[in-house]
Design an enzyme around this catalytic site. Sequence first.
Site, PDB file in Angstrom:
ATOM      1  N   ASP A  67       0.730  -1.289   0.008  1.00  0.00           N
ATOM      2  CA  ASP A  67      -0.009   0.008   0.032  1.00  0.00           C
ATOM      3  C   ASP A  67       0.970   1.257  -0.022  1.00  0.00           C
ATOM      4  O   ASP A  67       0.318   2.281  -0.011  1.00  0.00           O
ATOM      5  CB  ASP A  67      -0.833   0.117   1.224  1.00  0.00           C
ATOM      6  CG  ASP A  67      -2.109  -0.743   1.108  1.00  0.00           C
ATOM      7  OD1 ASP A  67      -2.225  -1.235  -0.110  1.00  0.00           O
ATOM      8  OD2 ASP A  67      -2.617  -1.395   2.252  1.00  0.00           O
ATOM      9  N   ARG A  92       0.557  -1.245   7.820  1.00  0.00           N
ATOM     10  CA  ARG A  92       1.066  -0.108   7.017  1.00  0.00           C
ATOM     11  C   ARG A  92       1.972   0.903   7.863  1.00  0.00           C
ATOM     12  O   ARG A  92       2.482   1.741   7.100  1.00  0.00           O
ATOM     13  CB  ARG A  92      -0.159   0.785   6.429  1.00  0.00           C
ATOM     14  CG  ARG A  92      -1.196   0.194   5.452  1.00  0.00           C
ATOM     15  CD  ARG A  92      -1.918   1.301   4.869  1.00  0.00           C
ATOM     16  NE  ARG A  92      -1.046   2.271   3.965  1.00  0.00           N
ATOM     17  CZ  ARG A  92      -1.659   3.044   3.059  1.00  0.00           C
ATOM     18  NH1 ARG A  92      -3.072   3.281   3.220  1.00  0.00           N
ATOM     19  NH2 ARG A  92      -0.855   4.126   2.526  1.00  0.00           N
ATOM     20  N   ARG A 138     -10.127   6.337  10.779  1.00  0.00           N
ATOM     21  CA  ARG A 138      -8.778   6.273  10.825  1.00  0.00           C
ATOM     22  C   ARG A 138      -8.336   7.350  11.713  1.00  0.00           C
ATOM     23  O   ARG A 138      -7.557   6.913  12.711  1.00  0.00           O
ATOM     24  CB  ARG A 138      -8.268   6.337   9.535  1.00  0.00           C
ATOM     25  CG  ARG A 138      -8.835   5.252   8.464  1.00  0.00           C
ATOM     26  CD  ARG A 138      -8.127   3.980   8.835  1.00  0.00           C
ATOM     27  NE  ARG A 138      -8.348   3.161   7.921  1.00  0.00           N
ATOM     28  CZ  ARG A 138      -7.940   2.623   6.782  1.00  0.00           C
ATOM     29  NH1 ARG A 138      -6.847   3.245   6.524  1.00  0.00           N
ATOM     30  NH2 ARG A 138      -8.358   1.579   6.089  1.00  0.00           N
ATOM     31  N   HIS A 167     -11.842   7.447   4.816  1.00  0.00           N
ATOM     32  CA  HIS A 167     -10.833   8.642   4.627  1.00  0.00           C
ATOM     33  C   HIS A 167     -11.416   9.981   4.029  1.00  0.00           C
ATOM     34  O   HIS A 167     -12.298   9.896   3.337  1.00  0.00           O
ATOM     35  CB  HIS A 167      -9.597   8.487   3.596  1.00  0.00           C
ATOM     36  CG  HIS A 167      -8.386   7.692   4.805  1.00  0.00           C
ATOM     37  ND1 HIS A 167      -7.611   6.860   3.850  1.00  0.00           N
ATOM     38  CD2 HIS A 167      -8.129   7.673   5.758  1.00  0.00           C
ATOM     39  CE1 HIS A 167      -6.750   6.490   4.576  1.00  0.00           C
ATOM     40  NE2 HIS A 167      -7.084   6.885   5.969  1.00  0.00           N
ATOM     41  N   CYS A 272      -5.257   9.348  -3.547  1.00  0.00           N
ATOM     42  CA  CYS A 272      -4.379   8.354  -2.762  1.00  0.00           C
ATOM     43  C   CYS A 272      -2.961   8.284  -3.186  1.00  0.00           C
ATOM     44  O   CYS A 272      -2.035   8.066  -2.252  1.00  0.00           O
ATOM     45  CB  CYS A 272      -5.227   6.791  -2.879  1.00  0.00           C
ATOM     46  SG  CYS A 272      -6.708   6.975  -1.522  1.00  0.00           S
TER      47      CYS A 272
END
Length: 288
Positions: A67, A92, A138, A167, A272
């Site tokens: 990611d 992550r 998040r 997000h 992103c």
Amino acid sequence: MRVPVRRHYLMCPPRYFTVEYTINPWMDPSQPVSAEKAMAEWNTLAETYRGFGHTVDAIEPEPGLPDMVFAANSGTVVGGRVLGSRFRAPQRAAEADHFRRWFVDHGFRDVVMPTHINEAEGDFAWTGTLLLAGTGFRTDPGAHAEAQEVLGVPVVSLQLVDPRYYHLDTALFVLAEGSQGDRDQDLRPQIAYYPEAFSPGSQQVLRRLFPDAVLATEADAACLGLNGVSDGRNVVLPQEATGLAERLAARGYEPVLVDISELRKAGGGPKCCTLEIRNPADNPHSTL
């Protein structure tokens, strides 16, 4: 006439792209993915930015961090100050230090790593006058106050309520940055967003701050159409976001539709993949 502004982006090629775990509603490890196709989509996106005259830097990807391609989650840069990231998902977590080292190695001396969970531009959107900050899935609410202290800009907190839009950058993006100066020179920022992704109170805040915002539909949001990138004129969107593209064109923007179907399998789109570097040395107000 919309005026494009020169941008500086940091991106990470998806050399090790795969979907081996589930940390958002888009990820399904049982579905096949192609790193080759993801790389082709990423290359097209990077070349699209370069074609507009923007600067694109690339950080080397790391094996085992699939990611890392979603660079926007690894730093927020305003006025040359860098607030790093602290990921909620352990898969992550290691990405944060790779990006921290990139900034240090490239001459950024004002780099702060957060103490609160903070997924960077995934949940932070700079409008030119204030920082919109998302929370709910998040980024911790405490990260909003931390961002204000580190970056020295006013922060407006927004509550996300739909897990599909975990997000802020899946539900809102900045079309044109505003500026503050003399009364006659003030420019109001413009945004696009999907109202139903936000709590009722946050919807009221957005209506009050951005009465002329472009409102997205459920169909726009469902293809990650709000995960767009704008330079003030050219707006890069997923190719399925045709309704949003029509509304933006009616406002004088130039929509550019790109294929992100493979990258979307991991929950990412154009934004992103794109960390914006706002450094005074880049002359961010330079038009193209």
